[in-house]
Write an enzyme that holds these catalytic residues in place. Structure first.
Site, PDB file in Angstrom:
ATOM      1  N   ASP A  35     -41.897 -22.369  12.535  1.00  7.19           N
ATOM      2  CA  ASP A  35     -41.751 -23.402  13.577  1.00  7.19           C
ATOM      3  C   ASP A  35     -42.714 -24.544  13.314  1.00  7.19           C
ATOM      4  OD1 ASP A  35     -41.553 -24.672  16.312  1.00  7.19           O
ATOM      5  OD2 ASP A  35     -40.409 -22.851  16.690  1.00  7.19           O
ATOM      6  N   ASP A  60     -42.114 -27.359   8.740  1.00  5.07           N
ATOM      7  CA  ASP A  60     -41.012 -28.207   9.208  1.00  5.07           C
ATOM      8  C   ASP A  60     -39.797 -27.913   8.329  1.00  5.07           C
ATOM      9  OD1 ASP A  60     -39.253 -30.452   9.605  1.00  5.07           O
ATOM     10  OD2 ASP A  60     -40.952 -31.383  10.649  1.00  5.07           O
ATOM     11  N   THR A  94     -33.212 -32.617  10.919  1.00  3.98           N
ATOM     12  CA  THR A  94     -33.488 -31.197  11.205  1.00  3.98           C
ATOM     13  C   THR A  94     -32.195 -30.385  11.125  1.00  3.98           C
ATOM     14  OG1 THR A  94     -35.406 -31.738  12.548  1.00  3.98           O
ATOM     15  CG2 THR A  94     -34.384 -29.600  12.949  1.00  3.98           C
ATOM     16  N   LYS A 107     -28.605 -18.239  -0.257  1.00  7.63           N
ATOM     17  CA  LYS A 107     -27.886 -18.109  -1.542  1.00  7.63           C
ATOM     18  C   LYS A 107     -28.805 -17.450  -2.576  1.00  7.63           C
ATOM     19  CE  LYS A 107     -25.454 -21.067  -4.846  1.00  7.63           C
ATOM     20  NZ  LYS A 107     -26.342 -21.802  -5.734  1.00  7.63           N
ATOM     21  N   TYR A 147     -27.550 -35.128  17.734  1.00  5.80           N
ATOM     22  CA  TYR A 147     -27.529 -33.669  17.915  1.00  5.80           C
ATOM     23  C   TYR A 147     -26.113 -33.129  17.708  1.00  5.80           C
ATOM     24  CZ  TYR A 147     -28.297 -29.210  20.455  1.00  5.80           C
ATOM     25  OH  TYR A 147     -28.395 -27.890  20.827  1.00  5.80           O
ATOM     26  N   LYS A 151     -25.176 -30.973  14.526  1.00  9.08           N
ATOM     27  CA  LYS A 151     -24.756 -29.568  14.623  1.00  9.08           C
ATOM     28  C   LYS A 151     -23.360 -29.366  14.040  1.00  9.08           C
ATOM     29  CE  LYS A 151     -28.170 -27.457  16.954  1.00  9.08           C
ATOM     30  NZ  LYS A 151     -28.816 -26.205  16.560  1.00  9.08           N
ATOM     31  N   TYR A 161     -20.604 -23.524   2.176  1.00  3.57           N
ATOM     32  CA  TYR A 161     -21.350 -22.507   1.396  1.00  3.57           C
ATOM     33  C   TYR A 161     -20.582 -21.183   1.390  1.00  3.57           C
ATOM     34  CZ  TYR A 161     -25.716 -24.839   0.138  1.00  3.57           C
ATOM     35  OH  TYR A 161     -26.653 -25.653  -0.449  1.00  3.57           O
ATOM     36  N   ARG A 188     -34.627 -30.189  30.563  1.00  3.95           N
ATOM     37  CA  ARG A 188     -33.278 -29.717  30.858  1.00  3.95           C
ATOM     38  C   ARG A 188     -33.164 -29.430  32.350  1.00  3.95           C
ATOM     39  NH1 ARG A 188     -32.023 -25.775  25.741  1.00  3.95           N
ATOM     40  NH2 ARG A 188     -34.279 -25.567  25.686  1.00  3.95           N
TER      41      ARG A 188
HETATM   42  P1  NAD Z   1     -36.352 -24.900  21.927  1.00  2.00           P
HETATM   43  O1  NAD Z   1     -36.575 -26.373  21.871  1.00  2.00           O
HETATM   44  O2  NAD Z   1     -37.175 -24.102  22.851  1.00  2.00           O
HETATM   45  O3  NAD Z   1     -36.480 -24.255  20.480  1.00  2.00           O
HETATM   46  C1  NAD Z   1     -36.297 -24.960  19.290  1.00  2.00           C
HETATM   47  C2  NAD Z   1     -37.461 -24.623  18.373  1.00  2.00           C
HETATM   48  O4  NAD Z   1     -37.258 -25.302  17.121  1.00  2.00           O
HETATM   49  C3  NAD Z   1     -38.800 -25.118  18.927  1.00  2.00           C
HETATM   50  O5  NAD Z   1     -39.768 -24.097  18.819  1.00  2.00           O
HETATM   51  C4  NAD Z   1     -39.140 -26.305  18.047  1.00  2.00           C
HETATM   52  O6  NAD Z   1     -40.535 -26.514  17.944  1.00  2.00           O
HETATM   53  C5  NAD Z   1     -38.501 -25.894  16.733  1.00  2.00           C
HETATM   54  N1  NAD Z   1     -38.214 -27.023  15.848  1.00  2.00           N
HETATM   55  C6  NAD Z   1     -37.647 -28.211  16.162  1.00  2.00           C
HETATM   56  N2  NAD Z   1     -37.538 -28.972  15.067  1.00  2.00           N
HETATM   57  C7  NAD Z   1     -38.055 -28.252  14.033  1.00  2.00           C
HETATM   58  C8  NAD Z   1     -38.238 -28.515  12.644  1.00  2.00           C
HETATM   59  N3  NAD Z   1     -37.883 -29.679  12.103  1.00  2.00           N
HETATM   60  N4  NAD Z   1     -38.811 -27.545  11.886  1.00  2.00           N
HETATM   61  C9  NAD Z   1     -39.203 -26.373  12.425  1.00  2.00           C
HETATM   62  N5  NAD Z   1     -39.054 -26.069  13.727  1.00  2.00           N
HETATM   63  C10 NAD Z   1     -38.478 -27.001  14.529  1.00  2.00           C
HETATM   64  O7  NAD Z   1     -34.801 -24.707  22.255  1.00  2.00           O
HETATM   65  P2  NAD Z   1     -33.942 -23.393  22.458  1.00  2.00           P
HETATM   66  O8  NAD Z   1     -33.256 -23.528  23.745  1.00  2.00           O
HETATM   67  O9  NAD Z   1     -34.725 -22.178  22.187  1.00  2.00           O
HETATM   68  O10 NAD Z   1     -32.841 -23.593  21.321  1.00  2.00           O
HETATM   69  C11 NAD Z   1     -32.850 -22.844  20.124  1.00  2.00           C
HETATM   70  C12 NAD Z   1     -31.605 -23.183  19.313  1.00  2.00           C
HETATM   71  O11 NAD Z   1     -30.433 -22.877  20.061  1.00  2.00           O
HETATM   72  C13 NAD Z   1     -31.503 -24.659  18.922  1.00  2.00           C
HETATM   73  O12 NAD Z   1     -31.017 -24.754  17.617  1.00  2.00           O
HETATM   74  C14 NAD Z   1     -30.507 -25.210  19.906  1.00  2.00           C
HETATM   75  O13 NAD Z   1     -29.799 -26.310  19.367  1.00  2.00           O
HETATM   76  C15 NAD Z   1     -29.601 -24.005  20.131  1.00  2.00           C
HETATM   77  N6  NAD Z   1     -28.953 -24.093  21.446  1.00  2.00           N
HETATM   78  C16 NAD Z   1     -29.641 -23.821  22.591  1.00  2.00           C
HETATM   79  C17 NAD Z   1     -29.011 -23.958  23.818  1.00  2.00           C
HETATM   80  C18 NAD Z   1     -29.720 -23.661  25.132  1.00  2.00           C
HETATM   81  O14 NAD Z   1     -29.143 -23.925  26.182  1.00  2.00           O
HETATM   82  N7  NAD Z   1     -30.919 -23.115  25.155  1.00  2.00           N
HETATM   83  C19 NAD Z   1     -27.674 -24.374  23.873  1.00  2.00           C
HETATM   84  C20 NAD Z   1     -27.016 -24.657  22.683  1.00  2.00           C
HETATM   85  C21 NAD Z   1     -27.642 -24.500  21.465  1.00  2.00           C
HETATM   86  N1  UDP Z   2     -29.478 -33.219  34.801  1.00  2.00           N
HETATM   87  C1  UDP Z   2     -29.832 -33.630  36.073  1.00  2.00           C
HETATM   88  N2  UDP Z   2     -31.159 -33.738  36.387  1.00  2.00           N
HETATM   89  C2  UDP Z   2     -32.148 -33.442  35.509  1.00  2.00           C
HETATM   90  C3  UDP Z   2     -31.783 -33.007  34.201  1.00  2.00           C
HETATM   91  C4  UDP Z   2     -30.439 -32.916  33.882  1.00  2.00           C
HETATM   92  O1  UDP Z   2     -28.964 -33.898  36.919  1.00  2.00           O
HETATM   93  O2  UDP Z   2     -33.323 -33.564  35.885  1.00  2.00           O
HETATM   94  C5  UDP Z   2     -28.049 -33.080  34.472  1.00  2.00           C
HETATM   95  C6  UDP Z   2     -27.610 -33.729  33.162  1.00  2.00           C
HETATM   96  O3  UDP Z   2     -27.258 -35.080  33.358  1.00  2.00           O
HETATM   97  C7  UDP Z   2     -26.406 -32.881  32.783  1.00  2.00           C
HETATM   98  C8  UDP Z   2     -26.775 -31.497  33.326  1.00  2.00           C
HETATM   99  O4  UDP Z   2     -27.787 -31.694  34.298  1.00  2.00           O
HETATM  100  O5  UDP Z   2     -25.252 -33.330  33.459  1.00  2.00           O
HETATM  101  C9  UDP Z   2     -27.293 -30.546  32.247  1.00  2.00           C
HETATM  102  O6  UDP Z   2     -28.319 -31.223  31.549  1.00  2.00           O
HETATM  103  P1  UDP Z   2     -29.209 -30.543  30.430  1.00  2.00           P
HETATM  104  O7  UDP Z   2     -30.113 -31.602  29.898  1.00  2.00           O
HETATM  105  O8  UDP Z   2     -29.836 -29.307  30.969  1.00  2.00           O
HETATM  106  O9  UDP Z   2     -28.208 -30.041  29.304  1.00  2.00           O
HETATM  107  P2  UDP Z   2     -26.854 -30.601  28.644  1.00  2.00           P
HETATM  108  O10 UDP Z   2     -25.843 -29.595  29.011  1.00  2.00           O
HETATM  109  O11 UDP Z   2     -26.498 -31.947  29.207  1.00  2.00           O
HETATM  110  O12 UDP Z   2     -27.168 -30.668  27.202  1.00  2.00           O
END
Ligand code: NAD
Ligand code: UDP
Length: 334
Positions: A35, A60, A94, A107, A147, A151, A161, A188
């Site tokens: 991380d 990173d 990223t 791989k 994002y 993704k 791959y 969030r």
């Molecule tokens: P988070 O932000 O808590 O975790 C992401 C982690 O990645 C953090 O610890 C951050 O420091 C690290 N990171 C970011 N950029 C980096 C880099 N360049 N190199 C190394 N580390 C890096 O978020 P999360 O909710 O735990 O999400 C984890 C994964 O799941 C993410 O890939 C996110 O896109 C995916 N995801 C999460 C949700 C959700 O609702 N929690 C929804 C959809 C997808």
């Molecule tokens: N949102 C909100 N108030 C906040 C943060 C988010 O009303 O303080 C709304 C945001 O506009 C979205 C939903 O809550 O419609 C979920 O936002 P989040 O950032 O948690 O995740 P998203 O699903 O949009 O990636």
């Protein structure tokens, strides 16, 4: 326990990553947590540091790294819109360079590799609920594109791959997930509303609050992710993981107020551009192929999350960027 594996979790100090590391350490595997602490901090995995089968690397993922592993969970990426939009070019790097580096490692090591993709690949969906076959409606030039498109490109790289090199890949599309250890300044909706309610600050709803999301509790999500990694090699996904219990943002605010007993007022602000109007996973595939479905109801999960937020000291957490609290206007990286 099944055979002991060397497992890399990128983004392993984050919200989901730290819980995943915890589960894998408990199962007796040798876990490497990688991380850069952009949206997390060491304290999330502090309790694992003394375990002989846990190792923490500050790195990173946009830069190459050479490790010897059997499995990789690729979670490194900021997940909250306000933080991933802070430096959108870095977010895209990223997603894409991160994918290239873990795929290259897989791989070389003949490792199995799982990509944490997202419901954001569906953009602002015209199909509801969203099945994996839906190709999405993403604005490629909007503020969420760094994002969403990052993704999507990562999924493309995983598939290429797989087709070109026969790599063992897995893709999960994660829908909104919440729970203890979410960064309190994550920005969030769940973390904002709970933090605001407990501090007696106004609950900030973006738009009129009629937009919907479907929130999955973290234990259910971690279980789904691990089941996917352990599923037969011919099931590569993408597979949706999420809780189909859909709720509007306004209703969510009301439930948080009720469960916290807070008297915070609700305030309304502008809806960010491209904010999806509705979102709910179709999880038929996960049910049939993984035998998985969420068990924790939204109210139970929120109560557990609120209890955790009550237990922490906010001053122990550094906001990842200044943009966590509305009204946020993306500022330039310094
Ligand atoms: P988070 O932000 O808590 O975790 C992401 C982690 O990645 C953090 O610890 C951050 O420091 C690290 N990171 C970011 N950029 C980096 C880099 N360049 N190199 C190394 N580390 C890096 O978020 P999360 O909710 O735990 O999400 C984890 C994964 O799941 C993410 O890939 C996110 O896109 C995916 N995801 C999460 C949700 C959700 O609702 N929690 C929804 C959809 C997808
Ligand atoms: N949102 C909100 N108030 C906040 C943060 C988010 O009303 O303080 C709304 C945001 O506009 C979205 C939903 O809550 O419609 C979920 O936002 P989040 O950032 O948690 O995740 P998203 O699903 O949009 O990636």
């Amino acid at each position: 326990m099944q055979s002991r594996k060397r497992i890399l979790v990128t983004g392993g100090a984050g919200f989901l990553g730290s819980h995943l590391c915890e589960r894998l350490v408990e199962e007796g595997h040798d876990v490497i947590c990688l991380d850069n602490f952009f949206t997390s901090q060491k304290s999330n995995v502090e309790h694992l540091l003394s375990r002989p089968n846990f190792e923490l690397i500050r790195h990173d993922i946009t830069l190459p790294i050479y490790l010897e592993v059997d499995e990789i969970y690729n979670l490194a990426c900021p997940a909250a819109p306000c933080h991933y939009q802070y430096n959108p070019i870095k977010t895209m790097k990223t997603c894409i360079l991160g994918a290239i580096h873990v795929l290259g490692m897989a791989k070389r090591c003949r490792a199995k590799v799982l990509q944490a993709s997202t419901s954001e690949v569906y953009g602002d969906p015209e199909v509801h609920p969203q099945p994996e076959t839906y190709r999405g409606a993403v604005n490629p030039i909007g503020p969420r594109a760094c994002y969403d498109e990052g993704k999507r490109a990562a999924e493309t790289l995983f598939m290429d791959y797989y087709r070109m090199h026969g790599l063992r890949i897995k893709i999960v599309r994660i829908f909104n997930t919440y729970g203890p250890r979410m960064h309190p300044f994550d920005g969030r909706v769940v973390s904002n509303f709970i933090r605001q309610a407990l501090q007696g600050e106004p609950i900030t709803i973006f738009g009129d609050g009629s937009q919907t999301r479907s929130f999955c509790y973290r234990d259910d999500m971690v279980e789904g992710i691990i089941r996917m990694m352990e599923s037969p090699d011919d099931f590569i996904g993408p597979v949706n993981l999420g809780n189909p219990e859909e709720i509007s943002v306004r209703e969510l605010a009301e439930v948080v107020l009720e469960l916290t007993g807070s008297k915070s007022p609700i305030v309304y602000g502008p809806l960010p551009p491209d904010d999806p109007v509705q979102r709910r996973p179709d999880i038929s595939l996960a049910k049939s192929r993984l035998g998985w479905q969420p068990k924790v109801s939204l109210r139970d999960g929120l109560q557990r999350t609120i209890d955790w937020f009550r237990s922490i000291n906010l001053s122990d957490y550094r906001p990842p960027t200044p943009n966590y609290g509305p009204p946020w206007v993306p500022s330039r990286p310094q």
